[in-house]
Write a protein that holds these residues in place. Sequence first.
Motif, PDB file in Angstrom:
ATOM      1  N   LEU A   1      -7.115  17.432  12.145  1.00  0.00           N
ATOM      2  CA  LEU A   1      -8.382  16.773  12.418  1.00  0.00           C
ATOM      3  C   LEU A   1      -9.049  17.399  13.645  1.00  0.00           C
ATOM      4  O   LEU A   1      -9.166  16.790  14.712  1.00  0.00           O
ATOM      5  N   VAL A   2      -9.482  18.636  13.481  1.00  0.00           N
ATOM      6  CA  VAL A   2     -10.114  19.391  14.569  1.00  0.00           C
ATOM      7  C   VAL A   2     -11.496  19.907  14.172  1.00  0.00           C
ATOM      8  O   VAL A   2     -12.100  20.676  14.911  1.00  0.00           O
ATOM      9  N   PHE A   3     -11.964  19.528  12.984  1.00  0.00           N
ATOM     10  CA  PHE A   3     -13.357  19.617  12.550  1.00  0.00           C
ATOM     11  C   PHE A   3     -13.869  20.972  12.072  1.00  0.00           C
ATOM     12  O   PHE A   3     -14.636  21.026  11.110  1.00  0.00           O
ATOM     13  N   THR A   4     -13.527  22.080  12.706  1.00  0.00           N
ATOM     14  CA  THR A   4     -14.116  23.363  12.323  1.00  0.00           C
ATOM     15  C   THR A   4     -13.042  24.371  11.932  1.00  0.00           C
ATOM     16  O   THR A   4     -11.894  24.285  12.402  1.00  0.00           O
ATOM     17  N   PRO A   5     -13.394  25.350  11.089  1.00  0.00           N
ATOM     18  CA  PRO A   5     -12.437  26.410  10.747  1.00  0.00           C
ATOM     19  C   PRO A   5     -11.932  27.156  11.975  1.00  0.00           C
ATOM     20  O   PRO A   5     -10.745  27.519  12.031  1.00  0.00           O
ATOM     21  N   GLU A   6     -12.786  27.390  12.951  1.00  0.00           N
ATOM     22  CA  GLU A   6     -12.354  28.109  14.148  1.00  0.00           C
ATOM     23  C   GLU A   6     -11.319  27.293  14.926  1.00  0.00           C
ATOM     24  O   GLU A   6     -10.335  27.842  15.435  1.00  0.00           O
ATOM     25  N   ALA A   7     -11.538  25.982  15.021  1.00  0.00           N
ATOM     26  CA  ALA A   7     -10.578  25.130  15.726  1.00  0.00           C
ATOM     27  C   ALA A   7      -9.239  25.103  14.993  1.00  0.00           C
ATOM     28  O   ALA A   7      -8.178  25.130  15.632  1.00  0.00           O
ATOM     29  N   LEU A   8      -9.272  25.068  13.671  1.00  0.00           N
ATOM     30  CA  LEU A   8      -8.028  25.080  12.902  1.00  0.00           C
ATOM     31  C   LEU A   8      -7.335  26.434  13.028  1.00  0.00           C
ATOM     32  O   LEU A   8      -6.105  26.502  13.157  1.00  0.00           O
TER      33      LEU A   8
ATOM     34  N   ALA B   1     -12.017  26.514   3.943  1.00  0.00           N
ATOM     35  CA  ALA B   1     -13.045  27.215   4.709  1.00  0.00           C
ATOM     36  C   ALA B   1     -12.464  28.033   5.854  1.00  0.00           C
ATOM     37  O   ALA B   1     -13.143  28.891   6.422  1.00  0.00           O
ATOM     38  N   THR B   2     -11.201  27.772   6.191  1.00  0.00           N
ATOM     39  CA  THR B   2     -10.539  28.531   7.261  1.00  0.00           C
ATOM     40  C   THR B   2      -9.993  29.806   6.640  1.00  0.00           C
ATOM     41  O   THR B   2      -8.838  29.886   6.208  1.00  0.00           O
ATOM     42  N   THR B   3     -10.835  30.817   6.577  1.00  0.00           N
ATOM     43  CA  THR B   3     -10.536  32.036   5.816  1.00  0.00           C
ATOM     44  C   THR B   3      -9.441  32.880   6.437  1.00  0.00           C
ATOM     45  O   THR B   3      -8.936  33.809   5.806  1.00  0.00           O
ATOM     46  N   THR B   4      -9.068  32.575   7.675  1.00  0.00           N
ATOM     47  CA  THR B   4      -7.972  33.315   8.318  1.00  0.00           C
ATOM     48  C   THR B   4      -6.610  32.901   7.772  1.00  0.00           C
ATOM     49  O   THR B   4      -5.614  33.581   8.029  1.00  0.00           O
ATOM     50  N   LEU B   5      -6.551  31.789   7.038  1.00  0.00           N
ATOM     51  CA  LEU B   5      -5.280  31.307   6.498  1.00  0.00           C
ATOM     52  C   LEU B   5      -4.924  32.055   5.221  1.00  0.00           C
ATOM     53  O   LEU B   5      -5.773  32.288   4.364  1.00  0.00           O
ATOM     54  N   SER B   6      -3.649  32.379   5.081  1.00  0.00           N
ATOM     55  CA  SER B   6      -3.165  32.948   3.824  1.00  0.00           C
ATOM     56  C   SER B   6      -3.016  31.825   2.807  1.00  0.00           C
ATOM     57  O   SER B   6      -3.027  30.634   3.164  1.00  0.00           O
ATOM     58  N   ASP B   7      -2.846  32.174   1.537  1.00  0.00           N
ATOM     59  CA  ASP B   7      -2.622  31.146   0.520  1.00  0.00           C
ATOM     60  C   ASP B   7      -1.374  30.334   0.832  1.00  0.00           C
ATOM     61  O   ASP B   7      -1.348  29.104   0.645  1.00  0.00           O
ATOM     62  N   LYS B   8      -0.342  30.991   1.302  1.00  0.00           N
ATOM     63  CA  LYS B   8       0.895  30.297   1.648  1.00  0.00           C
ATOM     64  C   LYS B   8       0.654  29.275   2.758  1.00  0.00           C
ATOM     65  O   LYS B   8       1.169  28.142   2.711  1.00  0.00           O
ATOM     66  N   GLN B   9      -0.129  29.651   3.757  1.00  0.00           N
ATOM     67  CA  GLN B   9      -0.439  28.740   4.851  1.00  0.00           C
ATOM     68  C   GLN B   9      -1.305  27.579   4.378  1.00  0.00           C
ATOM     69  O   GLN B   9      -1.119  26.434   4.808  1.00  0.00           O
ATOM     70  N   LYS B  10      -2.243  27.847   3.493  1.00  0.00           N
ATOM     71  CA  LYS B  10      -3.087  26.775   2.957  1.00  0.00           C
ATOM     72  C   LYS B  10      -2.243  25.763   2.195  1.00  0.00           C
ATOM     73  O   LYS B  10      -2.409  24.547   2.355  1.00  0.00           O
ATOM     74  N   VAL B  11      -1.337  26.249   1.357  1.00  0.00           N
ATOM     75  CA  VAL B  11      -0.457  25.357   0.602  1.00  0.00           C
ATOM     76  C   VAL B  11       0.361  24.492   1.554  1.00  0.00           C
ATOM     77  O   VAL B  11       0.542  23.289   1.326  1.00  0.00           O
TER      78      VAL B  11
END
Length: 363
Positions: free
Chosen positions: A298-305, A337-347
């Motif tokens: 709960l940090v609101f933005t892709p950059e914060a995540l 929306a946090t495009t820096t995350l890999s698919d594994k990290q998103k899962v």
Amino acid sequence: MTTTRRNFLKGAAASGIVFCGCGLQHGARAQPGTARLPVKVGGKRVMTVDAHTHCYFHEALNLMGDAADKILPPVKGVPEHFIVIEQRLKEMDAMAIDMEILSINPFWYGKDRDTAAAIVKVNNEKLAELCASRPDRFGAFATLSLQFPDLAVQQLETAIKKQGLRGAAIGGSVMGEDFSDPKFHPVWAKAEELGAVLFIHPQSTPELAKRFKGNGWLSNTIGNPLDTTIALQHLIFEGTLDRFPGLKILAAHGGGYLGSYAARDDHACFVSPQNCNPDIKLKKQPSEYLNQLHFDALVFTPEALRHLVAQVGASQIVMGTDHPIPWEQHPVDHVFATTTLSDKQKVAILGGNAARLFGLKQA
């Protein structure tokens, strides 16, 4: 609030079967995001878990007597503080959430032993009942009478072993008493033994109430993250996390401010040794303890995540929304929306980490 709590409850009860709840009136009419159930990553089905959602029960609030009217927070959607099951499920579906882990923010820490015990008993029994009715959609954190640690130990054991709850939700302190105080050690020892997750949810920082006055709801927007930050700092610097290395802690709102400035901790005792206890010898750098804690997203933005992942690791983050309070209405979209995350990290963030942390069976 323009209506009394009693009049509100009458209206809420008339609207359908009511178990529990927390407030989001405009969740159902919020602009929908792009994510839909079932959520897929790389073409594969992913279970989504929201580990930060809230709930209240009529019966527990009634035990607060005249103070009951002051419990419900001044937020949008006050009527939704009491869940109507089918409506809550519709809101979860709209947010692409498979499962919510419910929690109740402590309002009984200042009560006597018998009253606090009665409130916790109602809360935990009702939470267990609700989760048992839809185990595929709901899990819950127990409530504890932490002001009486011996009682809290018993409540936690019952909640985990007999009621099927996933851990316990606690405040940022107990009326200003920090969790590093040895009086609370038996509770942390029991939580470590049971593998129970402790969800730290702040309750502002009352000591700064005068400075929080004015526009912007600063008691929440600043006070809540600060409360969590202070709680975590004491657990680190007082050696509590060394004493209980297997303790599973989940911190709300991205862990407050700690994830953004943890490196400063590593310099504190070098710069001012007179402000550090020479008898407390930490086993690692203060900032390294963040990698054994868990945080909601709960940090609101892709950059914060992105930054939080860089600081604590994707394996330590779970989704959290504060639902039904409308802080984050599209949590799955936020992760995608946090495009820096890999698919594994998103899962992992979408639900894999929560499944591991809470012992959930993944879809």
